[in-house]
Each structure stands twice: as C-alpha cells, then as structure tokens.
Design a protein around this motif. Structure first.
Motif, PDB file in Angstrom:
ATOM      1  N   GLY A  44      41.344  37.175 -32.612  1.00 41.15           N
ATOM      2  CA  GLY A  44      41.582  35.794 -32.197  1.00 41.15           C
ATOM      3  C   GLY A  44      43.039  35.411 -32.332  1.00 41.15           C
ATOM      4  N   ALA A  45      43.681  35.857 -33.413  1.00 43.94           N
ATOM      5  CA  ALA A  45      45.111  35.582 -33.603  1.00 43.94           C
ATOM      6  C   ALA A  45      45.935  36.278 -32.528  1.00 43.94           C
ATOM      7  N   MET A  46      45.529  37.499 -32.184  1.00 47.70           N
ATOM      8  CA  MET A  46      46.230  38.225 -31.117  1.00 47.70           C
ATOM      9  C   MET A  46      46.092  37.483 -29.787  1.00 47.70           C
ATOM     10  N   ALA A  47      44.902  36.994 -29.495  1.00 45.84           N
ATOM     11  CA  ALA A  47      44.681  36.249 -28.259  1.00 45.84           C
ATOM     12  C   ALA A  47      45.482  34.942 -28.254  1.00 45.84           C
ATOM     13  N   LEU A  48      45.534  34.277 -29.404  1.00 42.79           N
ATOM     14  CA  LEU A  48      46.269  33.019 -29.511  1.00 42.79           C
ATOM     15  C   LEU A  48      47.754  33.227 -29.204  1.00 42.79           C
ATOM     16  N   VAL A  49      48.385  34.154 -29.921  1.00 38.34           N
ATOM     17  CA  VAL A  49      49.823  34.360 -29.693  1.00 38.34           C
ATOM     18  C   VAL A  49      50.075  34.972 -28.322  1.00 38.34           C
ATOM     19  N   GLY A  50      49.151  35.815 -27.861  1.00 35.83           N
ATOM     20  CA  GLY A  50      49.308  36.429 -26.538  1.00 35.83           C
ATOM     21  C   GLY A  50      49.289  35.414 -25.412  1.00 35.83           C
ATOM     22  N   THR A  51      48.471  34.402 -25.553  1.00 29.08           N
ATOM     23  CA  THR A  51      48.413  33.341 -24.533  1.00 29.08           C
ATOM     24  C   THR A  51      49.761  32.652 -24.400  1.00 29.08           C
ATOM     25  N   PHE A  52      50.363  32.306 -25.524  1.00 31.02           N
ATOM     26  CA  PHE A  52      51.665  31.638 -25.479  1.00 31.02           C
ATOM     27  C   PHE A  52      52.774  32.600 -25.068  1.00 31.02           C
ATOM     28  N   ALA A  53      52.611  33.874 -25.390  1.00 25.47           N
ATOM     29  CA  ALA A  53      53.623  34.864 -25.014  1.00 25.47           C
ATOM     30  C   ALA A  53      53.776  34.975 -23.506  1.00 25.47           C
ATOM     31  N   VAL A  54      52.700  34.769 -22.770  1.00 28.67           N
ATOM     32  CA  VAL A  54      52.775  34.827 -21.303  1.00 28.67           C
ATOM     33  C   VAL A  54      53.774  33.781 -20.795  1.00 28.67           C
ATOM     34  N   PHE A  55      53.786  32.605 -21.375  1.00 30.58           N
ATOM     35  CA  PHE A  55      54.733  31.564 -20.959  1.00 30.58           C
ATOM     36  C   PHE A  55      56.175  31.982 -21.261  1.00 30.58           C
ATOM     37  N   HIS A  56      56.397  32.547 -22.446  1.00 30.95           N
ATOM     38  CA  HIS A  56      57.743  32.998 -22.806  1.00 30.95           C
ATOM     39  C   HIS A  56      58.205  34.093 -21.848  1.00 30.95           C
ATOM     40  N   GLY A  57      57.332  35.057 -21.595  1.00 28.92           N
ATOM     41  CA  GLY A  57      57.680  36.151 -20.691  1.00 28.92           C
ATOM     42  C   GLY A  57      57.944  35.676 -19.276  1.00 28.92           C
ATOM     43  N   HIS A  58      57.140  34.727 -18.809  1.00 26.80           N
ATOM     44  CA  HIS A  58      57.343  34.183 -17.462  1.00 26.80           C
ATOM     45  C   HIS A  58      58.723  33.549 -17.349  1.00 26.80           C
ATOM     46  N   ALA A  59      59.106  32.798 -18.369  1.00 27.50           N
ATOM     47  CA  ALA A  59      60.438  32.178 -18.360  1.00 27.50           C
ATOM     48  C   ALA A  59      61.528  33.241 -18.316  1.00 27.50           C
ATOM     49  N   HIS A  60      61.358  34.315 -19.078  1.00 26.51           N
ATOM     50  CA  HIS A  60      62.347  35.399 -19.056  1.00 26.51           C
ATOM     51  C   HIS A  60      62.446  35.992 -17.653  1.00 26.51           C
ATOM     52  N   GLY A  61      61.314  36.225 -17.024  1.00 27.89           N
ATOM     53  CA  GLY A  61      61.311  36.820 -15.686  1.00 27.89           C
ATOM     54  C   GLY A  61      61.869  35.898 -14.628  1.00 27.89           C
ATOM     55  N   ALA A  62      61.465  34.647 -14.657  1.00 24.75           N
ATOM     56  CA  ALA A  62      61.914  33.682 -13.648  1.00 24.75           C
ATOM     57  C   ALA A  62      63.410  33.393 -13.763  1.00 24.75           C
ATOM     58  N   GLU A  63      63.959  33.519 -14.975  1.00 20.74           N
ATOM     59  CA  GLU A  63      65.365  33.196 -15.200  1.00 20.74           C
ATOM     60  C   GLU A  63      66.259  34.433 -15.277  1.00 20.74           C
ATOM     61  N   MET A  64      65.727  35.597 -14.936  1.00 21.29           N
ATOM     62  CA  MET A  64      66.517  36.826 -14.993  1.00 21.29           C
ATOM     63  C   MET A  64      67.645  36.774 -13.957  1.00 21.29           C
ATOM     64  N   PRO A  65      68.890  37.026 -14.381  1.00 25.40           N
ATOM     65  CA  PRO A  65      69.993  37.038 -13.419  1.00 25.40           C
ATOM     66  C   PRO A  65      69.798  38.148 -12.388  1.00 25.40           C
ATOM     67  N   GLU A  66      70.224  37.900 -11.162  1.00 20.93           N
ATOM     68  CA  GLU A  66      70.071  38.894 -10.112  1.00 20.93           C
ATOM     69  C   GLU A  66      70.840  40.170 -10.412  1.00 20.93           C
ATOM     70  N   SER A  67      71.938  40.048 -11.154  1.00 24.33           N
ATOM     71  CA  SER A  67      72.763  41.219 -11.457  1.00 24.33           C
ATOM     72  C   SER A  67      72.173  42.092 -12.551  1.00 24.33           C
ATOM     73  N   ALA A  68      71.148  41.612 -13.242  1.00 23.69           N
ATOM     74  CA  ALA A  68      70.556  42.355 -14.356  1.00 23.69           C
ATOM     75  C   ALA A  68      69.446  43.262 -13.851  1.00 23.69           C
ATOM     76  N   GLY A  69      69.434  44.501 -14.320  1.00 23.52           N
ATOM     77  CA  GLY A  69      68.341  45.406 -13.993  1.00 23.52           C
ATOM     78  C   GLY A  69      67.106  45.008 -14.783  1.00 23.52           C
ATOM     79  N   GLY A  70      65.945  45.012 -14.130  1.00 22.83           N
ATOM     80  CA  GLY A  70      64.716  44.550 -14.776  1.00 22.83           C
ATOM     81  C   GLY A  70      64.351  45.285 -16.048  1.00 22.83           C
ATOM     82  N   LEU A  71      64.479  46.616 -16.041  1.00 22.50           N
ATOM     83  CA  LEU A  71      64.099  47.390 -17.212  1.00 22.50           C
ATOM     84  C   LEU A  71      65.040  47.133 -18.387  1.00 22.50           C
ATOM     85  N   LEU A  72      66.343  47.102 -18.114  1.00 19.75           N
ATOM     86  CA  LEU A  72      67.303  46.829 -19.180  1.00 19.75           C
ATOM     87  C   LEU A  72      67.144  45.406 -19.704  1.00 19.75           C
ATOM     88  N   TYR A  73      66.946  44.477 -18.792  1.00 19.37           N
ATOM     89  CA  TYR A  73      66.757  43.077 -19.179  1.00 19.37           C
ATOM     90  C   TYR A  73      65.516  42.932 -20.060  1.00 19.37           C
TER      91      TYR A  73
END
Length: 195
Positions: A113-142
């Motif tokens: 349950g704790a894993m599911a709880l933090v995982g749910t919020f982690a999706v939002f953090h990850g989405h922000a990282h992906g949506a705000e990734m600079p075009e000049s940055a390589g996805g894997l390195l970023y």
C-alpha cells in the motif's frame, strides 16, 4: 559517505569531469539532475519518501523509494510522449502533504500500500520531468540525472532519519514522524503559494 559526496560534487560541477571534447554529452544528465533539486515541491516530497520509508521500516526502507523511482520513470515516459495528465502541479504539491502526513501519523499501511501511495504521486513528478525536458537534452541522460537526484533525496531522508535515530535512540521514530509533519506543512505552504 565521502564517495557519495564526491559523486554529488562531480554531478553538480560536470565541467571538471568531461571525458569528451563536446560538453553537450553531459548536458542532459545535468538538466535532469537539476530539475528535482530546483523545486521545493520536488525536494519536500522526495525527502518525505525517505522519511516515510524509515518510519515504516523493514523492507519498506528500500521498496518504497524504489517504487517511487520506478513510477516516476513511467510518468516521465508519459510526459515526453505528450500524454496529457490532469492536475500535475496539484499532484506534485499534494505529494509531500500526503506522504509527509502518512509518515507523521505512522499510517498502519502494508508495504504494498505504501508503494502504491508513493508510486501514484511519483507519476506526477515524472510527468513534470518529461514535459519540461529541454529539447537539447537526450532522454536517457536526462532520465538518469533526475533518477540520480531523486535517489539522492530519498537517501537524504533515510540517512537523516537513521542518523537521528542513532543519536537519540528510541526517540528517533518520534523525530522522524515530526519531520514527516513538517514536510506535510511545507507541502501545504507550496500548495497555497506561501513557500
């Protein structure tokens, strides 16, 4: 601990560690590393995950942070592929409120349950990282950069709680729970624009 500090130092000052004449190779990693470190909302939530893992103890000490990182990568994939996720900023702001609050209350929650709880919020953090990734940055390195920063922040939460526990003995759990409450209050401050 010294090796960890050297690694952080080298990550923050990549020009000292260039192995290639073209500095753009390190730009993606640096941008990725800086993203979670540059926002109080991210820092509060990610350190709170470490404190929450400490409060739960046992297998949660490593499973909870790993589930956050894994689901953050899923959110990143959604963000870089342009998948719309509603209420991303709200989800990020609420993450430290809920995770810190769960630590403060020592929520009687199973590890899954704790894993599911933090995982749910982690999706939002990850989405922000992906949506705000600079075009000049390589996805894997970023992605490697923000995963390293996130792991460091989780580790800081766990390390601080463990260190405090060694200093004050059985009162360490109480102090960790108080810290969880502080992260929750910090999240409220971010949510309402006070911080």
């Amino acid at each position: 601990m010294r090796a960890f500090l050297v690694l952080i130092f080298l990550a923050l000052f990549p020009t000292m560690a260039f192995a290639h004449p073209d500095p753009l190779h390190a730009v993606g990693f640096v941008h990725g590393f800086e993203h979670p470190m540059g926002g109080l909302d991210h820092i509060l939530a990610m350190v709170a995950v470490g404190v929450f893992a400490f409060v739960l103890g046992g297998r949660a000490l490593w499973l909870v942070p790993l589930s956050f990182i894994a689901m953050m990568v899923v959110g990143f994939a959604l963000g870089i592929n342009g998948v719309n996720l509603p209420f991303v900023e709200l989800g990020i702001a609420l993450s430290s409120v809920v995770i810190g609050g769960a630590a403060a209350l020592k929520a009687p929650i199973p590890v899954a349950g704790a894993m599911a709880l933090v995982g749910t919020f982690a999706v939002f953090h990850g989405h922000a990282h992906g949506a705000e990734m600079p075009e000049s940055a390589g996805g894997l390195l970023y992605a490697s950069g923000f995963v390293a920063a996130t792991a460091a922040l989780h580790g800081a939460g766990i390390g601080a709680a463990l260190g405090m526990s060694k200093l004050v003995g059985r009162h360490g759990q109480i102090i960790a729970r108080i810290a969880g409450g502080a992260f929750a209050l910090g999240g409220v401050g971010v949510l309402f624009g006070w911080l």
